[in-house]
Design an enzyme around this catalytic site. Structure first.
Site, PDB file in Angstrom:
ATOM      1  N   ILE A 256       0.922  -1.079  -0.002  1.00 49.68           N
ATOM      2  CA  ILE A 256       0.033  -0.066  -0.358  1.00 49.68           C
ATOM      3  C   ILE A 256       1.236   1.403  -0.038  1.00 49.68           C
ATOM      4  CG2 ILE A 256      -2.007   1.282   1.440  1.00 49.68           C
ATOM      5  CD1 ILE A 256      -2.679  -1.925   2.269  1.00 49.68           C
TER       6      ILE A 256
ATOM      7  N   ASN B  55       9.253  -6.925   4.755  1.00 49.09           N
ATOM      8  CA  ASN B  55       8.239  -7.612   4.019  1.00 49.09           C
ATOM      9  C   ASN B  55       8.008  -7.017   2.968  1.00 49.09           C
ATOM     10  OD1 ASN B  55       6.204  -9.661   3.105  1.00 49.09           O
ATOM     11  ND2 ASN B  55       4.512  -8.565   3.374  1.00 49.09           N
TER      12      ASN B  55
ATOM     13  N   GLY C 191       4.107  -2.771   9.480  1.00 46.58           N
ATOM     14  CA  GLY C 191       3.418  -2.942  10.528  1.00 46.58           C
ATOM     15  C   GLY C 191       3.743  -4.298   9.715  1.00 46.58           C
TER      16      GLY C 191
ATOM     17  N   SER D  32      -7.775  -0.984  10.502  1.00 45.32           N
ATOM     18  CA  SER D  32      -8.168  -1.867   9.662  1.00 45.32           C
ATOM     19  C   SER D  32      -9.543  -2.562  10.108  1.00 45.32           C
ATOM     20  CB  SER D  32      -7.429  -3.413   9.967  1.00 45.32           C
ATOM     21  OG  SER D  32      -7.509  -4.516   9.211  1.00 45.32           O
TER      22      SER D  32
ATOM     23  N   TYR E  76      -3.299  -9.658  15.451  1.00 49.77           N
ATOM     24  CA  TYR E  76      -2.859  -8.272  14.690  1.00 49.77           C
ATOM     25  C   TYR E  76      -4.011  -7.621  14.967  1.00 49.77           C
ATOM     26  CZ  TYR E  76      -3.708  -5.663  10.127  1.00 49.77           C
ATOM     27  OH  TYR E  76      -3.710  -5.098   9.157  1.00 49.77           O
TER      28      TYR E  76
ATOM     29  N   LYS F   5      -3.819  -3.668  16.657  1.00 47.72           N
ATOM     30  CA  LYS F   5      -4.328  -2.222  15.523  1.00 47.72           C
ATOM     31  C   LYS F   5      -4.667  -1.495  16.363  1.00 47.72           C
ATOM     32  CE  LYS F   5      -2.308  -3.006  11.150  1.00 47.72           C
ATOM     33  NZ  LYS F   5      -1.133  -1.226  10.672  1.00 47.72           N
TER      34      LYS F   5
ATOM     35  N   ASN G 209      -3.643 -13.930   1.097  1.00 51.55           N
ATOM     36  CA  ASN G 209      -4.780 -13.798   0.562  1.00 51.55           C
ATOM     37  C   ASN G 209      -5.162 -14.231  -1.210  1.00 51.55           C
ATOM     38  OD1 ASN G 209      -3.367 -11.067   2.785  1.00 51.55           O
ATOM     39  ND2 ASN G 209      -5.233 -11.826   2.883  1.00 51.55           N
ATOM     40  N   LEU G 210      -6.368 -13.780  -0.923  1.00 53.78           N
ATOM     41  CA  LEU G 210      -7.191 -14.880  -2.225  1.00 53.78           C
ATOM     42  C   LEU G 210      -6.877 -13.843  -3.226  1.00 53.78           C
ATOM     43  CD1 LEU G 210      -9.243 -16.272  -3.397  1.00 53.78           C
ATOM     44  CD2 LEU G 210     -11.154 -14.575  -2.785  1.00 53.78           C
TER      45      LEU G 210
ATOM     46  N   PHE H 128     -11.792 -21.257   0.763  1.00 52.46           N
ATOM     47  CA  PHE H 128     -12.178 -21.904   2.259  1.00 52.46           C
ATOM     48  C   PHE H 128     -13.529 -21.923   3.306  1.00 52.46           C
ATOM     49  CE2 PHE H 128      -7.631 -20.473   2.279  1.00 52.46           C
ATOM     50  CZ  PHE H 128      -7.210 -21.677   2.439  1.00 52.46           C
TER      51      PHE H 128
ATOM     52  N   ARG I  74     -16.147 -10.203   0.943  1.00 55.21           N
ATOM     53  CA  ARG I  74     -15.328  -9.095   1.748  1.00 55.21           C
ATOM     54  C   ARG I  74     -15.635  -7.891   0.844  1.00 55.21           C
ATOM     55  NH1 ARG I  74     -15.202 -12.112   4.948  1.00 55.21           N
ATOM     56  NH2 ARG I  74     -13.217 -13.021   5.326  1.00 55.21           N
TER      57      ARG I  74
ATOM     58  N   GLY J 185     -11.248 -18.527  12.718  1.00 59.05           N
ATOM     59  CA  GLY J 185     -11.284 -17.286  12.088  1.00 59.05           C
ATOM     60  C   GLY J 185     -11.785 -16.480  11.378  1.00 59.05           C
TER      61      GLY J 185
END
Ligand code: NAD
Ligand code: UFG
Length: 332
Positions: A12, A35, A82, A124, A148, A152, A198-199, A217, A230, A293
């Site tokens: 981002i 990352n 983060g 988030s 996580y 936040k 992630n998808l 999933f 989402r 989750g």
């Protein structure tokens, strides 16, 4: 303005950097590369037309941050740095509290020392937890379900306290929904290390033959087609949301939490369908049990961003899939 972007080489942060630079801002990037790849810097240079100022530094190193603040006359900070893996945060909570909460405190100390009091923080939608109603508005209770999300929320609370203690601070917490897609150049995008969680990045790797099939999933949720829904948002829309937030923060002291989402939810099957069209390929899929989750469905009420920031998302699911695939093809 001189804007410091922590985590500026990440997914981002790098996209926001392009929009801010295009608007004529001087951007100073800090990233410890935990990352992200250093190649992003030269790709950013290609997009922007000049190499941005970059420091390979950890935000937990307050002394190093102090020296960066001393060297550049920073007007505002956007804190993207983060860690973001929900699964890893549950198995290794100390790493997440140290990096996400400890890193934020270190940054805030350096900002305070340098008398910089304008901040945009990457929060988030995870802070909300199990939906008590949908769409989530910013007044929805915040009961995050994983470490996580708790990191936040803790940072948001620290920021709220800071703005109470010193009303000169201007702070906007942007609660992102599900960012996907990539810059139209295909030079920067989402490039997860190792196996994608992630998808969208997973779908890209199936389309390019790197992974044999997509695991779905759960197809037994109470959603329109049984798969999770989402609020996917194009990362360039999100990037533009930061410019809108920057204009707001400059004029409005205090603490503000604002959703950045589209207000629309798409299922896993919706996303696969749009992707197949965009990439002209078939995504092999296998239905698996639900992922622990996961929530069935959530999406944003996006009115506050529209009313306060004058911002709303413009790009649709097709553009998200096309640009994400375009980046993936160029990189592989
Ligand atoms: P990302 O991992 O691509 O980018 C984060 C960047 O921060 C990386 O380049 C990483 O190397 C750097 N970083 C991490 N810890 C650091 C530290 N201690 N010091 C210096 N640099 C550090 O992630 P992203 O998707 O670009 O996310 C940016 C921010 O937005 C994160 O705070 C994330 O939690 C938040 N967010 C992301 C999503 C999402 O789905 N991508 C959703 C909601 C919120
Ligand atoms: N999904 C699959 N297969 C996969 C990956 C995901 O079926 O291989 C499904 C999930 O079950 C979910 C949907 O696709 O229904 C989206 O999952 P993602 O992992 O892409 O995204 P999440 O909504 O779980 O979480 C993401 C980020 C969080 C962030 C949150 C904000 O991972 O860090 O969005 O809304 F906080």
């Amino acid at each position: 303005m001189n804007i410091l972007l922590t985590g500026g080489l990440g997914f981002i942060g790098s996209h926001a950097a392009t929009v801010l630079a295009e608007q004529g801002h001087q951007i100073i990037l800090v990233d410890n590369l935990c990352n992200s790849q250093i190649e992003v810097l030269s790709h950013l240079g290609q997009i922007i037309g000049k190499q941005p100022i970059f420091y390979e530094a950890d935000v937990r190193n307050t002394n190093l941050l102090n020296s960066i603040f001393q060297k550049h006359s920073i007007d505002l900070v956007i804190h993207f740095a983060g860690l973001k893996s929900v699964a890893e945060s549950v198995t290794n909570p100390l790493k997440y509290y140290d990096n996400n909460v400890g890193g934020s405190i270190s940054l805030l100390e350096a900002m305070q020392g340098a008398k910089v009091n304008k901040l945009i923080f990457s929060s988030s939608a995870t802070v909300y937890g199990v939906p008590q109603y949908l769409p989530y508005d910013e007044s929805h209770p915040t009961v995050p379900m994983n470490t996580y999300g708790k990191t936040k929320l803790q940072v948001e609370e620290i920021l709220r306290d800071l703005s109470h203690a010193d009303p000169d601070w201007s702070i906007v917490c942007l609660r992102y929904f599900n960012p996907v897609g990539a810059h139209e150049s295909g030079l920067i995008g989402e490039h997860p290390r190792g196996m994608p969680n992630n998808l969208m990045p997973y779908v890209c790797q199936v389309a390019s033959g790197k992974l044999p099939h997509l695991n779905i999933f759960g197809d037994d949720y109470e959603t329109k087609d049984g798969t999770g829904e989402r609020d996917y948002i194009h990362v360039m829309d999100l990037a533009e949301g930061h410019v809108a937030a920057l204009n707001f923060v400059n004029q409005h002291p205090g603490f503000h939490a604002i959703n950045l989402g589209t207000g629309v939810s798409y299922s896993v099957y919706d996303l696969i369908g749009a992707f197949e069209q965009a990439a002209n390929s078939t995504i092999v899929r296998k239905v698996q049990p639900r992922r622990s989750g996961d929530l069935a469905i959530y999406y944003a009420k996006a009115d506050k961003a529209k009313n306060l920031l004058g911002w709303q998302a413009k790009r649709d699911l097709q553009v998200m899939c096309k640009s994400g695939w375009n980046f993936h093809k160029q990189k592989s």
